[in-house]
Design a protein around this motif. Structure first.
Motif, PDB file in Angstrom:
ATOM      1  N   PRO A 109       0.999  -1.282   0.018  1.00 42.56           N
ATOM      2  CA  PRO A 109      -0.141  -0.005   0.124  1.00 42.56           C
ATOM      3  C   PRO A 109       0.787   1.045   0.057  1.00 42.56           C
ATOM      4  O   PRO A 109       0.228   2.349   0.460  1.00 42.56           O
ATOM      5  CB  PRO A 109      -0.825  -0.109   1.284  1.00 42.56           C
ATOM      6  CG  PRO A 109       0.182  -0.854   2.083  1.00 42.56           C
ATOM      7  CD  PRO A 109       1.127  -1.734   1.337  1.00 42.56           C
ATOM      8  N   LYS A 110       1.963   1.161  -0.317  1.00 41.98           N
ATOM      9  CA  LYS A 110       2.804   2.397  -0.344  1.00 41.98           C
ATOM     10  C   LYS A 110       2.318   3.485  -1.407  1.00 41.98           C
ATOM     11  O   LYS A 110       2.478   4.684  -1.076  1.00 41.98           O
ATOM     12  CB  LYS A 110       4.371   2.158  -0.567  1.00 41.98           C
ATOM     13  CG  LYS A 110       4.967   1.527   0.941  1.00 41.98           C
ATOM     14  CD  LYS A 110       6.231   0.958   0.754  1.00 41.98           C
ATOM     15  CE  LYS A 110       7.529   1.917   0.342  1.00 41.98           C
ATOM     16  NZ  LYS A 110       8.622   0.819   0.220  1.00 41.98           N
ATOM     17  N   GLY A 111       2.522   2.977  -2.460  1.00 44.65           N
ATOM     18  CA  GLY A 111       2.230   3.907  -3.693  1.00 44.65           C
ATOM     19  C   GLY A 111       1.785   3.124  -5.108  1.00 44.65           C
ATOM     20  O   GLY A 111       1.876   2.031  -5.013  1.00 44.65           O
ATOM     21  N   PHE A 112       2.012   4.008  -6.206  1.00 36.38           N
ATOM     22  CA  PHE A 112       1.546   3.503  -7.532  1.00 36.38           C
ATOM     23  C   PHE A 112       2.524   3.902  -8.348  1.00 36.38           C
ATOM     24  O   PHE A 112       3.201   5.035  -8.056  1.00 36.38           O
ATOM     25  CB  PHE A 112       0.183   3.613  -7.945  1.00 36.38           C
ATOM     26  CG  PHE A 112      -0.307   4.841  -7.849  1.00 36.38           C
ATOM     27  CD1 PHE A 112      -0.191   5.867  -9.323  1.00 36.38           C
ATOM     28  CD2 PHE A 112      -0.921   5.635  -6.850  1.00 36.38           C
ATOM     29  CE1 PHE A 112      -0.659   7.012  -9.096  1.00 36.38           C
ATOM     30  CE2 PHE A 112      -1.380   6.856  -6.683  1.00 36.38           C
ATOM     31  CZ  PHE A 112      -1.188   7.566  -8.142  1.00 36.38           C
ATOM     32  N   TYR A 113       2.487   3.472  -9.785  1.00 37.22           N
ATOM     33  CA  TYR A 113       3.352   4.227 -10.775  1.00 37.22           C
ATOM     34  C   TYR A 113       2.638   4.354 -11.678  1.00 37.22           C
ATOM     35  O   TYR A 113       1.640   3.495 -12.010  1.00 37.22           O
ATOM     36  CB  TYR A 113       4.751   3.473 -11.014  1.00 37.22           C
ATOM     37  CG  TYR A 113       4.621   2.227 -11.679  1.00 37.22           C
ATOM     38  CD1 TYR A 113       4.629   0.995 -10.857  1.00 37.22           C
ATOM     39  CD2 TYR A 113       4.761   2.108 -12.925  1.00 37.22           C
ATOM     40  CE1 TYR A 113       4.422  -0.237 -11.433  1.00 37.22           C
ATOM     41  CE2 TYR A 113       4.409   0.805 -13.606  1.00 37.22           C
ATOM     42  CZ  TYR A 113       4.370  -0.281 -12.879  1.00 37.22           C
ATOM     43  OH  TYR A 113       4.413  -1.562 -13.253  1.00 37.22           O
ATOM     44  N   CYS A 114       3.069   5.320 -12.663  1.00 37.64           N
ATOM     45  CA  CYS A 114       2.250   5.409 -14.036  1.00 37.64           C
ATOM     46  C   CYS A 114       3.291   5.503 -15.059  1.00 37.64           C
ATOM     47  O   CYS A 114       4.380   6.043 -14.933  1.00 37.64           O
ATOM     48  CB  CYS A 114       1.472   6.890 -14.166  1.00 37.64           C
ATOM     49  SG  CYS A 114       0.239   6.795 -12.746  1.00 37.64           S
ATOM     50  N   HIS A 152       6.396   8.009 -10.087  1.00 36.69           N
ATOM     51  CA  HIS A 152       5.882   7.287  -8.892  1.00 36.69           C
ATOM     52  C   HIS A 152       5.194   8.248  -7.796  1.00 36.69           C
ATOM     53  O   HIS A 152       5.561   9.388  -7.780  1.00 36.69           O
ATOM     54  CB  HIS A 152       7.035   6.761  -8.273  1.00 36.69           C
ATOM     55  CG  HIS A 152       7.917   5.865  -8.797  1.00 36.69           C
ATOM     56  ND1 HIS A 152       7.648   4.504  -8.978  1.00 36.69           N
ATOM     57  CD2 HIS A 152       9.146   6.063  -9.718  1.00 36.69           C
ATOM     58  CE1 HIS A 152       8.442   3.922  -9.773  1.00 36.69           C
ATOM     59  NE2 HIS A 152       9.244   4.699 -10.293  1.00 36.69           N
ATOM     60  N   VAL A 153       4.088   7.718  -7.355  1.00 32.75           N
ATOM     61  CA  VAL A 153       3.402   8.380  -6.378  1.00 32.75           C
ATOM     62  C   VAL A 153       2.762   7.841  -5.131  1.00 32.75           C
ATOM     63  O   VAL A 153       2.721   6.612  -5.468  1.00 32.75           O
ATOM     64  CB  VAL A 153       1.965   8.961  -7.206  1.00 32.75           C
ATOM     65  CG1 VAL A 153       0.967   9.723  -6.446  1.00 32.75           C
ATOM     66  CG2 VAL A 153       2.244   9.639  -8.579  1.00 32.75           C
ATOM     67  N   LYS A 154       3.020   8.710  -4.101  1.00 34.40           N
ATOM     68  CA  LYS A 154       2.817   7.815  -2.771  1.00 34.40           C
ATOM     69  C   LYS A 154       1.234   8.168  -2.571  1.00 34.40           C
ATOM     70  O   LYS A 154       0.634   9.086  -2.916  1.00 34.40           O
ATOM     71  CB  LYS A 154       3.606   8.377  -1.654  1.00 34.40           C
ATOM     72  CG  LYS A 154       5.115   7.771  -1.591  1.00 34.40           C
ATOM     73  CD  LYS A 154       5.588   8.308  -0.169  1.00 34.40           C
ATOM     74  CE  LYS A 154       7.088   8.089  -0.148  1.00 34.40           C
ATOM     75  NZ  LYS A 154       7.604   9.403  -0.270  1.00 34.40           N
ATOM     76  N   PHE A 155       0.553   6.828  -1.982  1.00 32.53           N
ATOM     77  CA  PHE A 155      -0.682   7.086  -1.581  1.00 32.53           C
ATOM     78  C   PHE A 155      -0.708   7.841  -0.305  1.00 32.53           C
ATOM     79  O   PHE A 155       0.022   7.938   0.551  1.00 32.53           O
ATOM     80  CB  PHE A 155      -1.505   5.729  -1.108  1.00 32.53           C
ATOM     81  CG  PHE A 155      -1.681   4.759  -2.250  1.00 32.53           C
ATOM     82  CD1 PHE A 155      -2.578   5.257  -3.348  1.00 32.53           C
ATOM     83  CD2 PHE A 155      -1.106   3.708  -2.353  1.00 32.53           C
ATOM     84  CE1 PHE A 155      -3.004   4.368  -4.366  1.00 32.53           C
ATOM     85  CE2 PHE A 155      -1.327   2.849  -3.589  1.00 32.53           C
ATOM     86  CZ  PHE A 155      -2.298   3.270  -4.326  1.00 32.53           C
ATOM     87  N   PRO A 156      -1.698   9.247  -0.511  1.00 27.40           N
ATOM     88  CA  PRO A 156      -1.368  10.088   0.700  1.00 27.40           C
ATOM     89  C   PRO A 156      -2.356   9.418   1.936  1.00 27.40           C
ATOM     90  O   PRO A 156      -2.182   9.782   2.911  1.00 27.40           O
ATOM     91  CB  PRO A 156      -2.371  11.301   0.079  1.00 27.40           C
ATOM     92  CG  PRO A 156      -3.479  10.858  -0.935  1.00 27.40           C
ATOM     93  CD  PRO A 156      -2.565   9.589  -1.458  1.00 27.40           C
ATOM     94  N   GLU A 157      -3.201   8.727   1.599  1.00 28.08           N
ATOM     95  CA  GLU A 157      -4.122   7.964   2.667  1.00 28.08           C
ATOM     96  C   GLU A 157      -4.526   6.635   2.142  1.00 28.08           C
ATOM     97  O   GLU A 157      -4.377   6.536   0.906  1.00 28.08           O
ATOM     98  CB  GLU A 157      -5.167   8.739   2.917  1.00 28.08           C
ATOM     99  CG  GLU A 157      -6.221   9.027   1.985  1.00 28.08           C
ATOM    100  CD  GLU A 157      -7.232  10.021   2.109  1.00 28.08           C
ATOM    101  OE1 GLU A 157      -6.721  11.112   2.683  1.00 28.08           O
ATOM    102  OE2 GLU A 157      -8.327   9.970   2.035  1.00 28.08           O
ATOM    103  N   LEU A 158      -4.643   5.857   3.068  1.00 29.72           N
ATOM    104  CA  LEU A 158      -5.279   4.357   2.696  1.00 29.72           C
ATOM    105  C   LEU A 158      -6.858   4.290   2.700  1.00 29.72           C
ATOM    106  O   LEU A 158      -7.387   4.944   3.268  1.00 29.72           O
ATOM    107  CB  LEU A 158      -4.815   3.286   3.426  1.00 29.72           C
ATOM    108  CG  LEU A 158      -3.099   2.996   2.770  1.00 29.72           C
ATOM    109  CD1 LEU A 158      -2.839   1.766   3.512  1.00 29.72           C
ATOM    110  CD2 LEU A 158      -3.072   2.784   1.195  1.00 29.72           C
TER     111      LEU A 158
END
Ligand code: NAG
Ligand code: NAG
Ligand code: NAG
Length: 210
Positions: A109-114, A152-158
């Protein structure tokens, strides 16, 4: 000595030349410096005579329907003294079309990439601007150091139900075009998604299940 070296090399050096980007298929006007309309000049491309379909109007060279073989270093020399007055590096290309964008997570759950790519080459330098928003708020975008077309982008919240919106704009000297996609965290961070999308996440998936 310098002069001898220059005789051989200077026609091939683009040093100090300005770059002029133009569209494939267009008629291109090149202006020799800031010479007056009644000035008479001689044009060379890569140090040889210009053979392409063209018109010459005083200090201007007009190439008809340029294509990739029109690329080159154009120099103009004022008559009758033959002094070089300008150098133009002509680069022919096309404006970008909408890029194709996909986003995934292999670090949930850290982040995603595009990542994104163009379906057609533009033949000239093209940059990308990336804007990621979540709940009307711009998120920090980290460009990948290795893959030019990835961020890369971090999820600001879950467990947020607000969609993420990713907008990628391709930009070059001839134009720009954007694509935006939207997705929810749940659609990008599921175990099943990992399983199907990326075999590298196999160990991660196990950890996640455990
Ligand atoms: C490019 O244009 C020149 C004329 O300016 C023509 O001779 C040549 O065949 C063209 N090349 C292509 C690939 O269309
Ligand atoms: C000029 O030289 C470049 C690089 O060698 C070449 O790609 C281009 O086709 C040449 N242009 C012309 C008009 O001959
Ligand atoms: C994407 O960004 C570009 C440039 O910032 C903007 O012009 C365009 O309207 C945006 N597209 C969407 C769908 O938000």
């Amino acid at each position: 000595q310098l002069r001898i070296i220059c005789t051989f090399l200077c026609p091939f050096l683009a040093y100090g030349a300005r770059i002029q980007y133009e569209r494939i298929g267009s008629d291109v006007t090149m202006q020799c410096g800031s010479l007056d309309n009644d000035a008479s000049v001689t044009w060379k491309v890569n140090g040889t005579d210009v053979k392409a379909r063209r018109r010459e109007e005083g200090p201007r060279l007009i190439l008809m329907e340029v294509n990739m073989s029109s690329n080159g270093l154009y120099s103009c020399f004022q008559n009758p003294d033959g002094q070089r007055r300008d150098q133009i590096n002509l680069r022919v290309g096309i404006p970008p079309k909408e890029p194709q964008v996909t986003c995934r997570s292999n670090t949930y759950p850290k982040g995603f990439y595009c990542s994104w790519h163009l379906q057609h080459p533009t033949y000239i330098p093209t940059d990308f601007e990336v804007d990621v928003q979540h709940n009307q708020r711009p998120l920090e975008v980290m460009r990948d150091e290795v893959h030019k077309n990835r961020c890369h982008v971090k999820f600001p919240e879950l467990f947020s139900s607000f969609p993420y919106r990713v907008n990628v704009t391709a930009v070059n000297s001839l134009g720009r075009a954007s694509s935006a996609i939207s997705f929810e965290e749940s659609s990008i961070g599921t175990v099943l998604d990992h399983w199907i999308d990326n075999e590298n996440t196999f160990p991660l998936v196990l950890v996640y299940i455990l």
